[in-house]
Design an enzyme around this catalytic site. Structure first.
Site, mmCIF file in Angstrom:
data_model
loop_
_atom_site.group_PDB
_atom_site.id
_atom_site.type_symbol
_atom_site.label_atom_id
_atom_site.label_comp_id
_atom_site.label_asym_id
_atom_site.label_seq_id
_atom_site.Cartn_x
_atom_site.Cartn_y
_atom_site.Cartn_z
ATOM 1 N N CYS A 137 0.864 -1.301 0.036
ATOM 2 C CA CYS A 137 0.007 -0.011 0.045
ATOM 3 C C CYS A 137 0.903 1.051 -0.030
ATOM 4 O O CYS A 137 1.422 1.739 0.950
ATOM 5 C CB CYS A 137 -1.081 -0.063 1.334
ATOM 6 S SG CYS A 137 -1.934 1.484 1.298
ATOM 7 N N CYS A 140 -0.311 3.992 2.310
ATOM 8 C CA CYS A 140 -0.139 4.003 3.518
ATOM 9 C C CYS A 140 1.099 4.168 4.056
ATOM 10 O O CYS A 140 1.756 4.862 5.031
ATOM 11 C CB CYS A 140 -0.254 2.485 3.919
ATOM 12 S SG CYS A 140 -2.048 1.874 3.566
ATOM 13 N N ASP A 141 2.248 3.678 3.100
ATOM 14 C CA ASP A 141 3.667 3.601 3.688
ATOM 15 C C ASP A 141 4.633 4.310 2.806
ATOM 16 O O ASP A 141 5.680 4.601 3.217
ATOM 17 C CB ASP A 141 4.051 2.054 3.550
ATOM 18 C CG ASP A 141 3.295 0.863 4.349
ATOM 19 O OD1 ASP A 141 2.901 1.659 5.521
ATOM 20 O OD2 ASP A 141 3.225 -0.325 4.278
#
Ligand code: NDP
Length: 315
Positions: A137, A140-141
């Site tokens: 992701c 997200c990261d």
């Protein structure tokens, strides 16, 4: 033999969508029961920090956030249980949902929030470096890879979007594509091709990762099983999988309308499925946004849709 249990509002799945549905449904006095499913807390429990969910200026770990959502739902009386829905029968009302292959729940309304799972290549190193340089992701990261070098695996729209997103953070993005063409839409292909920060490695496959305390590089093979096969190592700091998601809808495939990729189809602007009284929220019905905040929002909508359905049908 255990007796069937009758429930007004059953929620299956426990990511941000399921827990938010439980918060709203319990506050609406629907006495919801939620079964947490295979991965209590859902996909977010496997990411490190969530920094894009409004209200957490310092960020929060995905695990802690799910624990907080769960506690919030329990505070209003939601009954949260361990267990996996293994079969459904929508042929008569109340609907019958089998839990762990044995217990039958009879539910007047059902909210499906079973999520989706990112696909992985199946390399042992993906497990070894989970949370240490391997991610599925970018939103997200990606932030953790500012000014670093990353690789994205895949040649579809997701991979191109992730590469594009990461190109604004990382110093260099490699796109690892197993074929000699991208499968993504023309517009995404153009964006990736015209982005000076992205280098596409066609006909290339990742065979493993290396690094002392996290990912430091990837073992690649180009033109595998051909006369010009070539193996080499590429230094990278982050390895992103973008080879597709699989919605967790196997148990519904014969009983609810799914799209061609297996996602539950909902009526526009609602969480209604084609089965009256059955609602879908979160990634299980969302191939497009797949964010914690959008999943939570749809969980809220599903609880409100379920409440309206129950009231309108005097249930
Ligand atoms: P896709 O199935 O479209 O693409 C998956 C990609 O991963 C392909 O390039 C595929 O390669 C590759 N791949 C799959 N398995 C492996 C493997 N084992 N090793 C190496 N490569 C692999 O998935 P997406 O998630 O990209 O998209 C799913 C759907 O969602 C599509 O319909 C897409 O258009 C849509 N979508 C739309 C978006 C938008 O409209 N904004 C954004 C994101 C997705 P190969 O081509 O060789 O099979």
């Amino acid at each position: 033999m255990e007796q069937n249990e009758r429930i007004r509002c059953l929620i299956i799945g426990s990511g941000p969508a399921g827990y938010t549905a439980a918060i709203y449904a319990s506050r609406a006095n629907l006495s919801p029961v939620l079964y947490e499913g295979m991965q209590p807390g859902g996909q977010l429990t496997t990411t490190s920090d969530v920094e894009n969910f409004p209200g957490y200026p310092e960020g929060i770990s995905g695990f802690d956030m799910m624990e907080d959502l769960k506690k919030q739902a329990e505070r209003f009386g939601a009954n949260i249980r361990r267990g996996i829905a293994t079969a459904v029968d929508f042929s008569q009302k109340p609907y019958r949902i089998t839990i762990d292959g044995e217990k039958i729940i009879e539910a007047d309304a059902l909210i499906i929030s079973t999520g989706a799972s990112a696909k992985y290549l199946g390399l042992p190193d993906e497990v070894k470096y989970a949370g240490m340089g391997v991610s599925a992701c970018a939103t997200c990261d990606g932030f953790f890879y500012r000014k670093k070098i990353v690789a994205v695996v895949g040649g579809g729209d997701t991979a191109c979007e992730e590469a594009e997103y990461l190109s604004h953070l990382a110093s260099k993005v490699y796109l690892i594509v197993r074929k000699n063409f991208l499968r993504a839409s023309n517009i995404m292909q153009r964006r990736v091709n015209e982005n000076p920060n992205i280098e596409i490695l066609f006909e290339t496959q990742a065979e493993g990762l290396f690094g002392e305390n996290g990912v430091e590089g990837v073992h690649l093979v180009k033109g595998k099983d051909t006369a010009h096969e070539e193996r080499y190592d590429l230094p990278i700091d982050g390895f992103f999988l973008a080879i597709g998601h699989k919605p967790n809808t196997d148990i519904f495939k014969h009983s609810i309308t799914l799209d061609e990729n297996g996602y539950i189809v909902t009526a526009p602007h609602t969480t209604e499925t084609n089965i009256e009284g059955v609602f879908a929220a979160g990634d299980v019905a969302d191939p497009r946004y797949r964010q914690a905040i959008t999943a939570a929002a749809s969980g809220c909508k599903a609880a409100m849709d379920a409440e309206r359905y129950l009231i309108n049908n005097s249930l």
